[in-house]
Motif scaffolding. Sequence first.
Motif, short mmCIF file in Angstrom:
data_model
loop_
_atom_site.label_atom_id
_atom_site.label_comp_id
_atom_site.label_asym_id
_atom_site.label_seq_id
_atom_site.Cartn_x
_atom_site.Cartn_y
_atom_site.Cartn_z
N PHE A 279 0.82 -1.21 0.00
CA PHE A 279 0.00 0.00 0.00
C PHE A 279 0.86 1.26 0.00
CE2 PHE A 279 -2.03 3.47 2.27
CZ PHE A 279 -3.14 3.68 1.46
N SER A 280 1.91 1.27 0.82
CA SER A 280 2.75 2.46 0.90
C SER A 280 3.42 2.76 -0.45
CB SER A 280 3.81 2.31 1.99
OG SER A 280 4.63 1.18 1.74
N THR A 281 3.74 1.73 -1.20
CA THR A 281 4.33 1.92 -2.53
C THR A 281 3.30 2.53 -3.47
OG1 THR A 281 5.81 0.05 -2.19
CG2 THR A 281 5.43 0.74 -4.47
N ILE A 282 2.10 2.00 -3.46
CA ILE A 282 1.03 2.54 -4.31
C ILE A 282 0.76 4.00 -3.94
CG2 ILE A 282 -1.42 2.38 -4.91
CD1 ILE A 282 -1.19 -0.65 -4.28
N ALA A 283 0.66 4.26 -2.64
CA ALA A 283 0.38 5.63 -2.18
C ALA A 283 1.49 6.59 -2.60
CB ALA A 283 0.20 5.64 -0.67
N SER A 284 2.73 6.16 -2.50
CA SER A 284 3.85 7.03 -2.89
C SER A 284 3.83 7.35 -4.38
CB SER A 284 5.19 6.37 -2.54
OG SER A 284 5.34 6.28 -1.16
N VAL A 285 3.66 6.32 -5.20
CA VAL A 285 3.64 6.54 -6.65
C VAL A 285 2.43 7.38 -7.03
CG1 VAL A 285 3.51 5.45 -8.92
CG2 VAL A 285 4.93 4.43 -7.13
N ALA A 286 1.27 7.07 -6.47
CA ALA A 286 0.07 7.84 -6.78
C ALA A 286 0.25 9.31 -6.42
CB ALA A 286 -1.14 7.25 -6.04
N GLY A 287 0.88 9.57 -5.30
CA GLY A 287 1.13 10.96 -4.91
C GLY A 287 2.03 11.69 -5.88
N VAL A 288 3.05 11.01 -6.36
CA VAL A 288 3.99 11.62 -7.31
C VAL A 288 3.31 11.92 -8.64
CG1 VAL A 288 6.09 11.21 -8.67
CG2 VAL A 288 6.06 10.67 -6.24
N VAL A 289 2.46 11.01 -9.11
CA VAL A 289 1.84 11.20 -10.43
C VAL A 289 0.51 11.95 -10.34
CG1 VAL A 289 3.01 9.22 -11.45
CG2 VAL A 289 0.72 8.92 -10.46
N GLY A 290 0.09 12.29 -9.12
CA GLY A 290 -1.11 13.10 -8.96
C GLY A 290 -2.43 12.36 -9.09
N VAL A 291 -2.44 11.11 -8.67
CA VAL A 291 -3.68 10.31 -8.70
C VAL A 291 -4.13 10.10 -7.27
CG1 VAL A 291 -4.68 8.06 -9.29
CG2 VAL A 291 -3.03 9.12 -10.82
#
Length: 90
Positions: A57-69
């Motif tokens: 989850f933390s990986t998904i949250a980090s990537v989503a935050g960077v790409v603005g999703v």
Amino acid sequence: MVRLPLTPDELARGRRLGALLRAARGPRSIVDTALRAGISPETLRKIETGRIATPAFSTIASVAGVVGVSLDAVWAEVSSTPADVGELAG
């Protein structure tokens, strides 16, 4: 501990997640995006191609935050079924 094989539904969810994150990344480089998210470029590449179908989850949250999703958008994408996707497209 033995890890059970992923089900076809889990694999499909992983591919939908990867496609969503790849589309959101757009023209940004995979290296820049991964480093900003605090993961390796190879990990991001594997997520985007569905080879890591169940990232943390933390990986998904980090990537989503960077790409603005938003995580709501991620959840909507991965919790849909193929039939739901067809209904949305039709």
